[in-house]
Design a protein around this motif. Structure first.
Motif, PDB file in Angstrom:
ATOM      1  N   ASP A 169      34.304  -1.881  44.453  1.00 24.08           N
ATOM      2  CA  ASP A 169      34.732  -2.796  45.425  1.00 24.08           C
ATOM      3  C   ASP A 169      36.122  -3.270  44.985  1.00 24.08           C
ATOM      4  O   ASP A 169      35.942  -4.450  44.491  1.00 24.08           O
ATOM      5  CB  ASP A 169      33.582  -4.055  45.659  1.00 24.08           C
ATOM      6  N   LEU A 170      37.245  -2.819  45.267  1.00 25.45           N
ATOM      7  CA  LEU A 170      38.444  -3.213  44.998  1.00 25.45           C
ATOM      8  C   LEU A 170      39.053  -3.877  46.220  1.00 25.45           C
ATOM      9  O   LEU A 170      39.115  -3.140  47.216  1.00 25.45           O
ATOM     10  CB  LEU A 170      39.560  -2.239  44.295  1.00 25.45           C
ATOM     11  N   SER A 171      39.390  -5.041  46.197  1.00 24.01           N
ATOM     12  CA  SER A 171      40.170  -5.720  47.507  1.00 24.01           C
ATOM     13  C   SER A 171      41.708  -5.594  47.332  1.00 24.01           C
ATOM     14  O   SER A 171      42.338  -6.043  48.239  1.00 24.01           O
ATOM     15  CB  SER A 171      39.687  -7.139  47.508  1.00 24.01           C
ATOM     16  N   GLN A 172      42.305  -5.360  46.325  1.00 22.23           N
ATOM     17  CA  GLN A 172      43.758  -5.458  46.064  1.00 22.23           C
ATOM     18  C   GLN A 172      44.141  -4.467  44.908  1.00 22.23           C
ATOM     19  O   GLN A 172      43.346  -4.385  43.711  1.00 22.23           O
ATOM     20  CB  GLN A 172      44.118  -6.944  45.810  1.00 22.23           C
ATOM     21  N   ILE A 173      45.247  -4.011  44.946  1.00 22.23           N
ATOM     22  CA  ILE A 173      45.925  -3.171  43.821  1.00 22.23           C
ATOM     23  C   ILE A 173      47.495  -3.000  43.995  1.00 22.23           C
ATOM     24  O   ILE A 173      47.971  -3.506  44.896  1.00 22.23           O
ATOM     25  CB  ILE A 173      45.305  -1.737  44.104  1.00 22.23           C
ATOM     26  N   GLY A 174      47.970  -2.822  42.795  1.00 19.19           N
ATOM     27  CA  GLY A 174      49.285  -2.888  42.939  1.00 19.19           C
ATOM     28  C   GLY A 174      50.007  -2.743  41.449  1.00 19.19           C
ATOM     29  O   GLY A 174      49.588  -2.530  40.444  1.00 19.19           O
ATOM     30  N   SER A 178      58.667  -5.525  31.066  1.00 23.17           N
ATOM     31  CA  SER A 178      57.203  -4.513  31.264  1.00 23.17           C
ATOM     32  C   SER A 178      56.841  -4.163  32.690  1.00 23.17           C
ATOM     33  O   SER A 178      57.169  -4.947  33.342  1.00 23.17           O
ATOM     34  CB  SER A 178      56.173  -5.120  30.465  1.00 23.17           C
ATOM     35  N   VAL A 179      56.193  -3.256  32.689  1.00 22.10           N
ATOM     36  CA  VAL A 179      55.639  -2.910  34.309  1.00 22.10           C
ATOM     37  C   VAL A 179      54.102  -2.505  34.017  1.00 22.10           C
ATOM     38  O   VAL A 179      53.729  -2.174  32.976  1.00 22.10           O
ATOM     39  CB  VAL A 179      56.479  -1.510  34.822  1.00 22.10           C
ATOM     40  N   GLU A 180      53.436  -2.914  34.867  1.00 24.17           N
ATOM     41  CA  GLU A 180      51.773  -3.027  34.709  1.00 24.17           C
ATOM     42  C   GLU A 180      51.485  -2.692  36.159  1.00 24.17           C
ATOM     43  O   GLU A 180      51.695  -2.997  37.093  1.00 24.17           O
ATOM     44  CB  GLU A 180      51.250  -3.830  33.953  1.00 24.17           C
ATOM     45  N   PHE A 181      50.251  -1.862  36.078  1.00 27.43           N
ATOM     46  CA  PHE A 181      49.044  -1.835  37.371  1.00 27.43           C
ATOM     47  C   PHE A 181      48.150  -3.055  37.313  1.00 27.43           C
ATOM     48  O   PHE A 181      47.938  -3.741  36.411  1.00 27.43           O
ATOM     49  CB  PHE A 181      48.110  -0.602  37.223  1.00 27.43           C
ATOM     50  N   PHE A 182      47.712  -3.418  38.538  1.00 31.44           N
ATOM     51  CA  PHE A 182      46.541  -4.402  38.595  1.00 31.44           C
ATOM     52  C   PHE A 182      45.781  -3.999  39.549  1.00 31.44           C
ATOM     53  O   PHE A 182      46.018  -3.567  40.690  1.00 31.44           O
ATOM     54  CB  PHE A 182      47.388  -5.896  38.723  1.00 31.44           C
ATOM     55  N   LEU A 183      44.465  -4.715  39.340  1.00 31.79           N
ATOM     56  CA  LEU A 183      43.598  -4.455  40.401  1.00 31.79           C
ATOM     57  C   LEU A 183      42.859  -5.811  40.623  1.00 31.79           C
ATOM     58  O   LEU A 183      42.957  -6.534  39.795  1.00 31.79           O
ATOM     59  CB  LEU A 183      42.270  -3.610  39.555  1.00 31.79           C
ATOM     60  N   LEU A 184      42.201  -6.277  41.718  1.00 31.42           N
ATOM     61  CA  LEU A 184      41.341  -7.400  42.202  1.00 31.42           C
ATOM     62  C   LEU A 184      39.947  -6.836  42.449  1.00 31.42           C
ATOM     63  O   LEU A 184      39.694  -6.102  43.586  1.00 31.42           O
ATOM     64  CB  LEU A 184      42.077  -8.082  42.993  1.00 31.42           C
ATOM     65  N   HIS A 185      38.904  -7.447  41.805  1.00 35.10           N
ATOM     66  CA  HIS A 185      37.671  -7.443  42.204  1.00 35.10           C
ATOM     67  C   HIS A 185      37.104  -8.627  42.191  1.00 35.10           C
ATOM     68  O   HIS A 185      36.950  -9.156  41.338  1.00 35.10           O
ATOM     69  CB  HIS A 185      37.041  -6.339  41.228  1.00 35.10           C
ATOM     70  N   ASP A 186      36.109  -8.967  43.181  1.00 35.75           N
ATOM     71  CA  ASP A 186      35.488 -10.486  43.568  1.00 35.75           C
ATOM     72  C   ASP A 186      36.409 -11.482  42.697  1.00 35.75           C
ATOM     73  O   ASP A 186      35.689 -12.452  42.127  1.00 35.75           O
ATOM     74  CB  ASP A 186      34.058  -9.960  42.597  1.00 35.75           C
ATOM     75  N   GLY A 187      37.509 -11.400  43.057  1.00 33.08           N
ATOM     76  CA  GLY A 187      38.272 -12.803  42.812  1.00 33.08           C
ATOM     77  C   GLY A 187      38.979 -12.691  41.328  1.00 33.08           C
ATOM     78  O   GLY A 187      39.742 -13.571  40.647  1.00 33.08           O
ATOM     79  N   VAL A 188      38.575 -11.556  40.747  1.00 29.91           N
ATOM     80  CA  VAL A 188      39.276 -11.468  39.222  1.00 29.91           C
ATOM     81  C   VAL A 188      40.313 -10.243  39.126  1.00 29.91           C
ATOM     82  O   VAL A 188      39.855  -9.114  39.520  1.00 29.91           O
ATOM     83  CB  VAL A 188      38.150 -11.180  38.491  1.00 29.91           C
ATOM     84  N   PHE A 189      41.089 -10.723  38.489  1.00 34.27           N
ATOM     85  CA  PHE A 189      42.303  -9.495  38.094  1.00 34.27           C
ATOM     86  C   PHE A 189      42.176  -8.980  36.887  1.00 34.27           C
ATOM     87  O   PHE A 189      41.596  -9.393  35.966  1.00 34.27           O
ATOM     88  CB  PHE A 189      43.722 -10.354  38.340  1.00 34.27           C
ATOM     89  N   TYR A 190      42.613  -7.632  36.888  1.00 33.50           N
ATOM     90  CA  TYR A 190      42.462  -6.777  36.054  1.00 33.50           C
ATOM     91  C   TYR A 190      43.799  -6.096  35.553  1.00 33.50           C
ATOM     92  O   TYR A 190      44.451  -5.675  36.682  1.00 33.50           O
ATOM     93  CB  TYR A 190      41.428  -5.731  35.873  1.00 33.50           C
ATOM     94  N   PHE A 191      44.318  -5.961  34.594  1.00 31.38           N
ATOM     95  CA  PHE A 191      45.643  -5.467  34.357  1.00 31.38           C
ATOM     96  C   PHE A 191      45.671  -4.239  33.049  1.00 31.38           C
ATOM     97  O   PHE A 191      45.042  -4.218  32.245  1.00 31.38           O
ATOM     98  CB  PHE A 191      46.514  -6.460  33.579  1.00 31.38           C
TER      99      PHE A 191
END
Length: 282
Positions: free
Chosen positions: A166-171, A110-123
């Motif tokens: 407020d996103l601090s990381q993405i990938g 599998s391949v997925e996008f992810f986001l990081l906000h306030d120390g919590v990851f979302y997929f």
């Protein structure tokens, strides 16, 4: 989907605000080196390889699987002049778009996008690849499902305005079926793009006089407009009306007059103007 990554301990300043239809083309080794690869074997961050897929004129970021469980390409404030972090909500960014490469897609679970906000990851949903080589990956913040981790379990998550503000990381993550089989196989990323809203704009048609029609529409910045015509209203019958009404951009209302020579149907095609992240330099 993976467990959360540790936050990068980098103190940086974002130089560019997130903007719709901005894309990282990885055209230079320096731009590529400001992105990161998470090494699941060592738990460390390294820079991606540059232009290693085919060494051609259209470079990309890439890496190979190691003994760890997957590969993650990620951007933070240190990446792409800070373009891919910050306030996505205020900028009107609605989703993500990128080209992904798999040397052997049969190895990729599998391949997925992810986001990081306030120390919590979302997929994003885990997506599967159907072919070797390059594929297009697209995902919406609002119309596609997202997930997070609570007590070690993946649960549904709503990507709220607060999160997008407020996103601090993405990938992008790549996960193999079997780690040992995937070691040394290359995966890559290119044209990582922030997608915004494409407005609907009516094409107004008026009778100018007995022999002519007036076609007009309003314009917004950051979009290209083309009037297309079709005499039979067939699926493949749409073509640009003329060079003078093709790839128009600006903010002033546009109007043109055409002769009423034959019966025609008209439509207005609107395409975003993409902006590449500038070369960072040394």
């Amino acid at each position: 989907m993976k467990a959360p990554l540790a936050l990068l301990s980098l103190i940086t300043t974002s130089l560019f605000a997130a903007s719709p239809f901005t894309t990282e083309e990885f055209n230079t080794a320096i731009n590529t080196s400001r992105w990161f690869i998470y090494d699941y074997e060592t738990g460390e961050f390294t820079a991606p390889d540059w232009n290693e897929v085919d060494g051609g004129a259209n470079p990309e970021a890439s890496t190979t699987f190691t003994a760890g469980n997957g590969v993650s390409f990620l951007a933070n404030e240190a990446s792409s002049l800070g373009t891919f972090t910050g306030d996505f909500y205020g900028a009107g960014i609605e989703g993500l778009d990128c080209d992904i490469f798999a040397e052997d897609a049969s190895l990729i679970q599998s391949v997925e996008f992810f986001l990081l906000h306030d120390g919590v990851f979302y997929f994003s949903d885990p997506l599967t690849l159907n072919n070797d080589g390059w594929s297009l990956l697209q995902y919406s913040f609002t119309t596609d499902p997202w997930y997070t981790i609570e007590d070690g379990i993946f649960v549904d998550a709503l990507i709220t305005d607060e999160i997008l503000s407020d996103l601090s990381q993405i990938g992008v993550d790549f996960f193999p079926f079997a780690v040992d089989d995937a070691i040394g196989s290359r995966v890559g990323l290119d044209n990582f793009t922030l997608i915004g809203h494409v407005p609907t704009t009516p094409l107004e048609i008026a009778k100018e006089n007995a022999n002519d029609l007036a076609l007009s529409f309003s314009r917004k910045d950051s979009f290209s407009y083309t009037i297309e015509a079709n005499e039979e209203l067939t699926r493949d019958g749409w073509n640009p009306l003329s060079p003078e009404t093709t790839d128009l951009w600006g903010t002033e209302p546009f109007e043109t007059t055409i002769p009423r020579s034959v019966r025609q149907f008209f439509r207005l095609m609107i395409r975003p103007l993409y902006y590449a992240v500038p070369d960072i330099g040394a």
